[in-house]
Design a protein around this motif. Structure first.
Motif, PDB file in Angstrom:
ATOM      1  N   ILE A 155      -9.782  32.687  42.149  1.00 38.99           N
ATOM      2  CA  ILE A 155      -9.320  32.588  40.981  1.00 38.99           C
ATOM      3  C   ILE A 155      -7.938  33.341  40.814  1.00 38.99           C
ATOM      4  CG2 ILE A 155      -9.898  33.391  38.724  1.00 38.99           C
ATOM      5  CD1 ILE A 155     -12.584  32.964  38.985  1.00 38.99           C
ATOM      6  N   PHE A 156      -7.847  34.483  41.543  1.00 31.99           N
ATOM      7  CA  PHE A 156      -6.621  35.284  41.439  1.00 31.99           C
ATOM      8  C   PHE A 156      -5.420  34.411  42.200  1.00 31.99           C
ATOM      9  CE2 PHE A 156      -3.690  38.298  43.651  1.00 31.99           C
ATOM     10  CZ  PHE A 156      -3.393  38.924  42.475  1.00 31.99           C
ATOM     11  N   ASN A 157      -5.924  33.662  43.413  1.00 33.45           N
ATOM     12  CA  ASN A 157      -4.776  32.928  44.038  1.00 33.45           C
ATOM     13  C   ASN A 157      -4.638  31.854  43.221  1.00 33.45           C
ATOM     14  OD1 ASN A 157      -3.355  32.252  46.345  1.00 33.45           O
ATOM     15  ND2 ASN A 157      -4.949  31.273  47.309  1.00 33.45           N
ATOM     16  N   SER A 158      -5.260  31.184  42.403  1.00 33.62           N
ATOM     17  CA  SER A 158      -4.691  30.033  41.735  1.00 33.62           C
ATOM     18  C   SER A 158      -3.961  30.602  40.541  1.00 33.62           C
ATOM     19  CB  SER A 158      -5.962  29.469  41.085  1.00 33.62           C
ATOM     20  OG  SER A 158      -6.739  28.750  42.310  1.00 33.62           O
ATOM     21  N   SER A 159      -4.274  31.838  39.977  1.00 31.81           N
ATOM     22  CA  SER A 159      -3.337  32.152  38.675  1.00 31.81           C
ATOM     23  C   SER A 159      -2.064  32.605  39.164  1.00 31.81           C
ATOM     24  CB  SER A 159      -4.268  33.552  38.062  1.00 31.81           C
ATOM     25  OG  SER A 159      -4.201  34.527  38.962  1.00 31.81           O
ATOM     26  N   THR A 165       8.080  37.988  34.863  1.00 25.55           N
ATOM     27  CA  THR A 165       7.156  38.806  35.572  1.00 25.55           C
ATOM     28  C   THR A 165       6.570  40.148  35.043  1.00 25.55           C
ATOM     29  OG1 THR A 165       8.846  38.741  37.741  1.00 25.55           O
ATOM     30  CG2 THR A 165       7.427  40.452  37.582  1.00 25.55           C
ATOM     31  N   VAL A 166       7.077  40.696  34.105  1.00 24.04           N
ATOM     32  CA  VAL A 166       6.744  41.622  33.063  1.00 24.04           C
ATOM     33  C   VAL A 166       5.627  41.024  32.299  1.00 24.04           C
ATOM     34  CG1 VAL A 166       7.239  43.317  31.166  1.00 24.04           C
ATOM     35  CG2 VAL A 166       8.692  42.872  32.983  1.00 24.04           C
ATOM     36  N   VAL A 167       5.490  40.107  31.881  1.00 23.97           N
ATOM     37  CA  VAL A 167       4.307  39.371  30.976  1.00 23.97           C
ATOM     38  C   VAL A 167       3.316  39.158  31.905  1.00 23.97           C
ATOM     39  CG1 VAL A 167       3.958  37.427  29.700  1.00 23.97           C
ATOM     40  CG2 VAL A 167       5.874  38.480  29.172  1.00 23.97           C
ATOM     41  N   MET A 168       3.382  38.361  33.108  1.00 23.05           N
ATOM     42  CA  MET A 168       2.174  38.357  34.007  1.00 23.05           C
ATOM     43  C   MET A 168       1.579  39.655  34.371  1.00 23.05           C
ATOM     44  SD  MET A 168       1.746  35.059  33.879  1.00 23.05           S
ATOM     45  CE  MET A 168       0.702  35.152  35.162  1.00 23.05           C
ATOM     46  N   ALA A 169       2.381  40.689  34.700  1.00 19.37           N
ATOM     47  CA  ALA A 169       1.974  42.046  35.093  1.00 19.37           C
ATOM     48  C   ALA A 169       1.117  42.652  33.807  1.00 19.37           C
ATOM     49  CB  ALA A 169       3.173  42.804  35.615  1.00 19.37           C
ATOM     50  N   LEU A 170       1.693  42.486  32.617  1.00 22.02           N
ATOM     51  CA  LEU A 170       0.985  43.093  31.460  1.00 22.02           C
ATOM     52  C   LEU A 170      -0.145  42.379  31.353  1.00 22.02           C
ATOM     53  CD1 LEU A 170       3.731  43.536  29.095  1.00 22.02           C
ATOM     54  CD2 LEU A 170       2.568  45.600  30.182  1.00 22.02           C
ATOM     55  N   VAL A 171      -0.294  41.180  31.421  1.00 26.04           N
ATOM     56  CA  VAL A 171      -1.532  40.547  31.274  1.00 26.04           C
ATOM     57  C   VAL A 171      -2.456  40.807  32.457  1.00 26.04           C
ATOM     58  CG1 VAL A 171      -2.628  38.082  31.567  1.00 26.04           C
ATOM     59  CG2 VAL A 171      -0.631  38.210  30.171  1.00 26.04           C
ATOM     60  N   VAL A 172      -2.118  40.860  33.521  1.00 24.62           N
ATOM     61  CA  VAL A 172      -2.908  41.490  34.660  1.00 24.62           C
ATOM     62  C   VAL A 172      -3.549  42.673  34.339  1.00 24.62           C
ATOM     63  CG1 VAL A 172      -3.262  41.962  37.094  1.00 24.62           C
ATOM     64  CG2 VAL A 172      -2.350  39.920  36.341  1.00 24.62           C
ATOM     65  N   PHE A 173      -2.868  43.751  33.783  1.00 25.09           N
ATOM     66  CA  PHE A 173      -3.033  45.060  33.698  1.00 25.09           C
ATOM     67  C   PHE A 173      -3.954  45.240  32.380  1.00 25.09           C
ATOM     68  CE2 PHE A 173       0.658  46.400  36.394  1.00 25.09           C
ATOM     69  CZ  PHE A 173      -0.069  46.609  37.352  1.00 25.09           C
ATOM     70  N   ILE A 174      -3.753  44.266  31.340  1.00 27.68           N
ATOM     71  CA  ILE A 174      -4.195  44.570  30.183  1.00 27.68           C
ATOM     72  C   ILE A 174      -5.717  44.078  29.947  1.00 27.68           C
ATOM     73  CG2 ILE A 174      -4.269  43.970  27.745  1.00 27.68           C
ATOM     74  CD1 ILE A 174      -1.459  44.496  27.676  1.00 27.68           C
ATOM     75  N   PHE A 175      -5.839  42.795  30.957  1.00 23.13           N
ATOM     76  CA  PHE A 175      -7.022  42.000  30.863  1.00 23.13           C
ATOM     77  C   PHE A 175      -7.500  42.022  32.274  1.00 23.13           C
ATOM     78  CE2 PHE A 175      -4.668  40.496  27.064  1.00 23.13           C
ATOM     79  CZ  PHE A 175      -5.415  40.684  26.219  1.00 23.13           C
ATOM     80  N   PRO A 176      -7.927  42.739  32.899  1.00 22.16           N
ATOM     81  CA  PRO A 176      -8.201  42.599  34.231  1.00 22.16           C
ATOM     82  C   PRO A 176      -9.470  41.991  34.610  1.00 22.16           C
ATOM     83  CG  PRO A 176      -8.694  45.020  33.752  1.00 22.16           C
ATOM     84  CD  PRO A 176      -7.905  44.239  32.476  1.00 22.16           C
TER      85      PRO A 176
END
Length: 71
Positions: free
Chosen positions: A6-10, A56-67
């Motif tokens: 799933i992580f690889n696909s995202s 990049t910032v949006v994707m990083a925030l999504v990963v950090f906020i919704f792990p």
């Protein structure tokens, strides 16, 4: 193994955006450079850099906020 899949696909989502941005920017920069319109080359490059950093910032925030999304 499923979480990795799933992580690889995202990770394809930002890649698709980066490739699309590069393919869009390339002919513009070529045209402006050929016309010796260097201010437009800088403008397009600046806008592209801002978009890449924003994505990049949006994707990083999504990963950090919704792990838990990755599981």
């Amino acid at each position: 193994m499923i979480a990795f899949s799933i992580f690889n696909s995202s990770m394809f989502i930002p890649s698709i955006l980066y490739v699309g941005l590069a393919q869009t920017m390339s002919p513009l920069v070529s045209f402006f450079h050929q016309e010796k319109d260097y201010s437009s080359v800088r403008h397009v490059a600046k806008k592209a850099l801002i978009l890449v950093i924003s994505i990049t910032v949006v994707m990083a925030l999504v990963v950090f906020i919704f792990p838990n999304i990755l599981y």
